[in-house]
Write a protein that holds these residues in place. Structure first.
Motif, short mmCIF file in Angstrom:
data_model
loop_
_atom_site.label_atom_id
_atom_site.label_comp_id
_atom_site.label_asym_id
_atom_site.label_seq_id
_atom_site.Cartn_x
_atom_site.Cartn_y
_atom_site.Cartn_z
N UNK A 131 -5.31 4.61 6.49
CA UNK A 131 -4.35 5.42 7.25
C UNK A 131 -4.49 5.13 8.74
N UNK A 132 -5.74 5.03 9.21
CA UNK A 132 -5.96 4.73 10.62
C UNK A 132 -5.55 3.32 10.99
N UNK A 133 -5.85 2.37 10.12
CA UNK A 133 -5.55 0.96 10.40
C UNK A 133 -4.06 0.72 10.53
N UNK A 134 -3.26 1.38 9.67
CA UNK A 134 -1.82 1.13 9.65
C UNK A 134 -1.00 2.27 10.27
N UNK A 135 -1.68 3.21 10.91
CA UNK A 135 -0.98 4.26 11.64
C UNK A 135 -0.13 5.16 10.77
N UNK A 136 -0.63 5.51 9.59
CA UNK A 136 0.12 6.38 8.68
C UNK A 136 0.02 7.82 9.16
N UNK A 137 1.16 8.41 9.47
CA UNK A 137 1.22 9.80 9.96
C UNK A 137 1.99 10.71 9.01
N UNK A 138 2.70 10.13 8.07
CA UNK A 138 3.47 10.92 7.11
C UNK A 138 3.56 10.18 5.80
N UNK B 137 0.86 -1.18 0.00
CA UNK B 137 0.00 0.00 0.00
C UNK B 137 0.89 1.23 0.00
N UNK B 138 0.80 2.00 -1.07
CA UNK B 138 1.66 3.18 -1.23
C UNK B 138 0.87 4.45 -0.94
N UNK B 139 1.12 5.04 0.22
CA UNK B 139 0.46 6.27 0.63
C UNK B 139 1.30 7.44 0.12
N UNK C 265 5.88 10.04 1.89
CA UNK C 265 5.41 8.75 1.39
C UNK C 265 5.56 7.65 2.44
N UNK C 266 4.63 6.71 2.40
CA UNK C 266 4.69 5.56 3.30
C UNK C 266 4.34 4.32 2.50
N UNK C 267 4.96 3.21 2.85
CA UNK C 267 4.77 1.96 2.10
C UNK C 267 4.57 0.82 3.10
N UNK C 268 3.37 0.27 3.11
CA UNK C 268 3.03 -0.84 4.00
C UNK C 268 3.04 -2.12 3.18
N UNK D 27 2.12 -5.98 2.74
CA UNK D 27 1.20 -7.02 3.21
C UNK D 27 1.51 -8.35 2.54
N UNK D 28 1.27 -9.42 3.27
CA UNK D 28 1.41 -10.76 2.70
C UNK D 28 0.23 -11.01 1.75
N UNK D 29 0.54 -11.36 0.51
CA UNK D 29 -0.51 -11.59 -0.47
C UNK D 29 -1.35 -12.82 -0.20
N UNK D 30 -0.88 -13.70 0.68
CA UNK D 30 -1.62 -14.93 0.97
C UNK D 30 -2.59 -14.79 2.14
N UNK D 31 -2.23 -13.96 3.12
CA UNK D 31 -3.10 -13.87 4.30
C UNK D 31 -3.43 -12.44 4.71
N UNK D 32 -2.97 -11.45 3.95
CA UNK D 32 -3.32 -10.05 4.19
C UNK D 32 -2.72 -9.49 5.47
N UNK D 33 -1.76 -10.20 6.06
CA UNK D 33 -1.13 -9.73 7.29
C UNK D 33 0.02 -8.78 6.97
N UNK D 34 0.32 -7.90 7.93
CA UNK D 34 1.41 -6.95 7.74
C UNK D 34 2.76 -7.68 7.80
N UNK D 35 3.58 -7.46 6.78
CA UNK D 35 4.92 -8.02 6.74
C UNK D 35 5.94 -6.95 7.13
N UNK D 36 5.70 -5.73 6.68
CA UNK D 36 6.64 -4.63 6.91
C UNK D 36 5.89 -3.31 6.99
N UNK D 37 6.07 -2.59 8.10
CA UNK D 37 5.44 -1.28 8.25
C UNK D 37 6.35 -0.16 7.74
#
Length: 210
Positions: free
Chosen positions: A161-168, A78-80, A170-173, A175-185
Motif C-alpha cells: 500500500x505504501x509502495x504504490x500509494x494506495x489510499x482507497x 495487485x488487487x487491493x 478497490x484499487x488495481x495496480x 505490473x509488467x510481468x517481465x520487469x516488475x515495473x508499474x504499467x498502470x496505477x
C-alpha cells in the motif's frame, strides 16, 4: 647438422611446446573462469517474491510458490480489496468475469499474434482484519491471494500500500510481468484495456483506507 637443420629442429620444438602449453593454458583459463565469482543477478521471480512473499494461495486455497505461479505472465495485477468494503464486493465479480473471459480467450486463441494477449495474473491483497471474512471473500475469487498470515506477519499489505500509494479500495495496480515495473496505477478504471473476451464492465466508487 647444417644451419637449416638446426632451425628446423628449433621450430619443431617450439611447435611441440606451444601445442602442449597451449592446451594447459586453455584448461587453466577455463578452470579459473568456472571458479570465479559470478555476477549476482536478480531474477523477475525473486523480485515478485520480495513484493508478495514466497508463497501465494491459488483459487483452491492451496499454497503455491510465487515464482512458479507468476512465471511467464505478461501482466501481474495487485488487487487491493476487502470484504467489509461494499464497492469492493460489487467490483470483484466484474473483475472475476473479465479474468475468466481473458483466460478462456487466451486458451482458445493461444494468445494469438497480439502482444497484448498474454496471460494475466491477479493477486488479492486484502485489507480485512478478520480471517473468516478474508477466507469467505477470497473463496469467490478465481485468482491468487496473499495468505492472510503473510499480510500481517510479513507486513505485505502495508508495504505494498505504501509502495504504490494506495489510499482507497478497490484499487488495481498493473505490473509488467517481465520487469516488475508499474504499467498502470489506475487499473480499476482501465482493466478492460487489458482483459480480452466478452464480459460486463463498470467502475464503482471506492472506500477510504488508512
Amino acid at each position: 647438422r647444417t644451419i637449416h637443420d638446426s632451425r628446423s629442429l628449433c621450430f619443431d620444438l617450439f611447435r611441440l611446446f606451444h601445442f602442449h602449453c597451449g592446451d594447459w593454458m586453455a584448461s587453466l583459463t577455463l578452470s579459473l573462469i568456472d571458479s570465479s565469482p559470478q555476477p549476482n543477478t536478480i531474477t523477475m521471480s525473486s523480485q515478485f517474491e520480495e513484493l508478495v512473499g514466497p508463497t501465494l494461495l491459488n483459487d483452491k486455497g492451496e499454497e503455491v510458490p510465487s515464482s512458479e505461479a507468476l512465471r511467464g505472465k505478461k501482466y501481474v495485477m495487485l488487487y487491493f480489496s476487502a470484504h467489509w468494503c461494499p464497492p469492493c464486493r460489487k467490483f470483484t465479480p466484474l473483475l472475476a468475469a473479465a479474468y475468466n473471459a481473458h483466460k478462456a480467450h487466451v486458451a482458445a486463441t493461444g494468445g494469438g499474434d497480439d502482444d497484448d494477449e498474454g496471460e494475466i495474473e491477479v493477486i488479492f491483497v486484502s485489507s480485512d482484519s478478520v480471517q473468516s471474512e478474508y477466507d469467505q471473500y477470497r473463496g469467490a475469487m478465481p485468482w491468487l491471494s496473499v495468505p492472510f498470515s503473510n499480510l500481517h506477519k510479513l507486513r505485505i499489505k502495508d508495504e505494498l500500500s505504501g509502495k504504490y500509494g494506495v489510499r482507497g479500495i478497490p484499487d488495481l495496480i498493473v505490473l509488467d510481468g517481465n520487469n516488475c515495473e508499474v504499467v498502470e496505477r489506475s487499473g480499476r478504471g482501465r482493466y478492460a484495456s487489458y482483459f480480452k473476451g466478452e464480459y460486463e464492465t463498470a467502475s464503482p466508487s471506492g472506500c477510504v483506507v488508512s
